[in-house]
Write a protein that holds these residues in place. Structure first.
Motif, PDB file in Angstrom:
ATOM      1  N   LYS A  85    -132.010 -38.515  51.534  1.00  0.00           N
ATOM      2  CA  LYS A  85    -132.676 -38.671  52.713  1.00  0.00           C
ATOM      3  C   LYS A  85    -132.492 -37.477  53.365  1.00  0.00           C
ATOM      4  O   LYS A  85    -133.360 -36.629  53.960  1.00  0.00           O
ATOM      5  N   LYS A  86    -131.010 -36.902  53.470  1.00  0.00           N
ATOM      6  CA  LYS A  86    -130.850 -35.403  53.803  1.00  0.00           C
ATOM      7  C   LYS A  86    -131.451 -34.366  53.249  1.00  0.00           C
ATOM      8  O   LYS A  86    -132.109 -33.318  54.138  1.00  0.00           O
TER       9      LYS A  86
ATOM     10  N   LEU B 232    -134.467 -34.490  51.912  1.00  0.00           N
ATOM     11  CA  LEU B 232    -136.074 -34.412  52.449  1.00  0.00           C
ATOM     12  C   LEU B 232    -135.992 -34.148  53.769  1.00  0.00           C
ATOM     13  O   LEU B 232    -137.150 -33.118  54.134  1.00  0.00           O
ATOM     14  N   GLN B 233    -135.023 -34.484  54.649  1.00  0.00           N
ATOM     15  CA  GLN B 233    -135.193 -33.921  56.237  1.00  0.00           C
ATOM     16  C   GLN B 233    -135.250 -32.391  56.113  1.00  0.00           C
ATOM     17  O   GLN B 233    -135.920 -31.961  56.919  1.00  0.00           O
TER      18      GLN B 233
ATOM     19  N   ASN C 264    -138.476 -31.046  55.091  1.00  0.00           N
ATOM     20  CA  ASN C 264    -139.468 -31.028  55.950  1.00  0.00           C
ATOM     21  C   ASN C 264    -139.251 -29.892  57.044  1.00  0.00           C
ATOM     22  O   ASN C 264    -140.056 -29.476  57.826  1.00  0.00           O
ATOM     23  N   GLU C 265    -137.922 -29.739  57.497  1.00  0.00           N
ATOM     24  CA  GLU C 265    -137.606 -28.311  58.531  1.00  0.00           C
ATOM     25  C   GLU C 265    -137.964 -27.264  58.070  1.00  0.00           C
ATOM     26  O   GLU C 265    -138.461 -26.531  58.663  1.00  0.00           O
TER      27      GLU C 265
ATOM     28  N   ASP D 133    -141.664 -27.069  58.665  1.00  0.00           N
ATOM     29  CA  ASP D 133    -141.650 -26.995  60.289  1.00  0.00           C
ATOM     30  C   ASP D 133    -141.312 -25.607  60.797  1.00  0.00           C
ATOM     31  O   ASP D 133    -141.926 -25.099  61.700  1.00  0.00           O
TER      32      ASP D 133
ATOM     33  N   GLN E 265    -143.614 -42.255  51.801  1.00  0.00           N
ATOM     34  CA  GLN E 265    -142.178 -42.311  52.603  1.00  0.00           C
ATOM     35  C   GLN E 265    -141.224 -42.663  51.333  1.00  0.00           C
ATOM     36  O   GLN E 265    -141.112 -43.563  50.774  1.00  0.00           O
TER      37      GLN E 265
ATOM     38  N   GLY F 168    -136.895 -43.489  53.934  1.00  0.00           N
ATOM     39  CA  GLY F 168    -137.569 -43.238  55.580  1.00  0.00           C
ATOM     40  C   GLY F 168    -137.887 -41.916  56.048  1.00  0.00           C
ATOM     41  O   GLY F 168    -138.143 -41.717  57.030  1.00  0.00           O
ATOM     42  N   GLU F 169    -138.279 -41.273  55.058  1.00  0.00           N
ATOM     43  CA  GLU F 169    -138.749 -39.763  55.396  1.00  0.00           C
ATOM     44  C   GLU F 169    -140.073 -39.658  54.804  1.00  0.00           C
ATOM     45  O   GLU F 169    -140.323 -39.919  53.694  1.00  0.00           O
ATOM     46  N   LYS F 170    -140.869 -38.812  55.660  1.00  0.00           N
ATOM     47  CA  LYS F 170    -142.167 -38.516  55.063  1.00  0.00           C
ATOM     48  C   LYS F 170    -141.900 -37.509  54.206  1.00  0.00           C
ATOM     49  O   LYS F 170    -141.057 -36.490  54.369  1.00  0.00           O
ATOM     50  N   THR F 171    -142.626 -37.409  52.985  1.00  0.00           N
ATOM     51  CA  THR F 171    -142.551 -36.484  51.851  1.00  0.00           C
ATOM     52  C   THR F 171    -143.986 -36.522  51.160  1.00  0.00           C
ATOM     53  O   THR F 171    -144.778 -37.187  51.303  1.00  0.00           O
TER      54      THR F 171
END
Length: 156
Positions: A2-3, A5-6, A9-10, A13, A103, A106-109
């Motif tokens: 999860k981390k 993937l976060q 995504n950063e 961004d 998903q 819980g993360e969009k990927t």
């Protein structure tokens, strides 16, 4: 994961990478029973390439600036070795363009679609790819017409 993937995504961004999709063994987990894999392979487009001889410099600079360790070509992100691979040919580029938003944890990927993963396995044809491809034929829910179109267009 999860981390990881976060953080990926950063990177999008913050415009370090333009887009990515999970490929390789980790992508296989989405479609068929898992097998052993060591790392997370990502197909990426880099937002801006300053040095065409080292197009991933911005990623490795980001890793260094943010105290992420590297091991060979991998950047260790939240404990997971991540290998960033440029879309290295027209098949892989098309696969990235047609990535599947999902998903996970819980993360969009994004993940490469089954038909493209299968075609890439045919193209690379390593022993692990042959083994994985057999599993896809037997276990994955894929669009045979789409797969046939891809392998015909790319002469596989």
């Amino acid at each position: 994961m999860k981390k990881t993937l976060q953080i990926l995504n950063e990177l999008v961004d913050s415009n370090i990478i333009k887009e990515y999709a999970i490929a390789g063994g980790m992508a296989q987990f989405y479609y068929v029973e898992p097998s052993i894999t060591y790392d997370l392979d990502l197909i990426v487009n880099i937002a801006s390439v300053i040095n065409t001889l080292a197009p991933l410099d911005s990623l490795y600079n980001w890793a260094n600036d943010n105290n992420y360790q590297t091991e060979g070509e991998h950047i260790i992100i939240a404990g997971i070795p991540v290998q960033f691979l440029l879309a290295y040919n027209s098949l892989v580029n098309e696969a990235l363009i047609n990535k599947l938003p999902v998903q996970l944890f819980g993360e969009k990927t994004f993940i490469l679609r089954a038909e493209y993963l299968m075609a890439i396995m045919l193209q690379t044809w390593r022993s692990t790819d042959r083994e994985r491809l057999a599993r896809f034929f037997n276990e994955a829910d894929y669009n045979k017409k789409k797969f046939d179109d891809i392998i015909n267009r790319f002469d596989l």
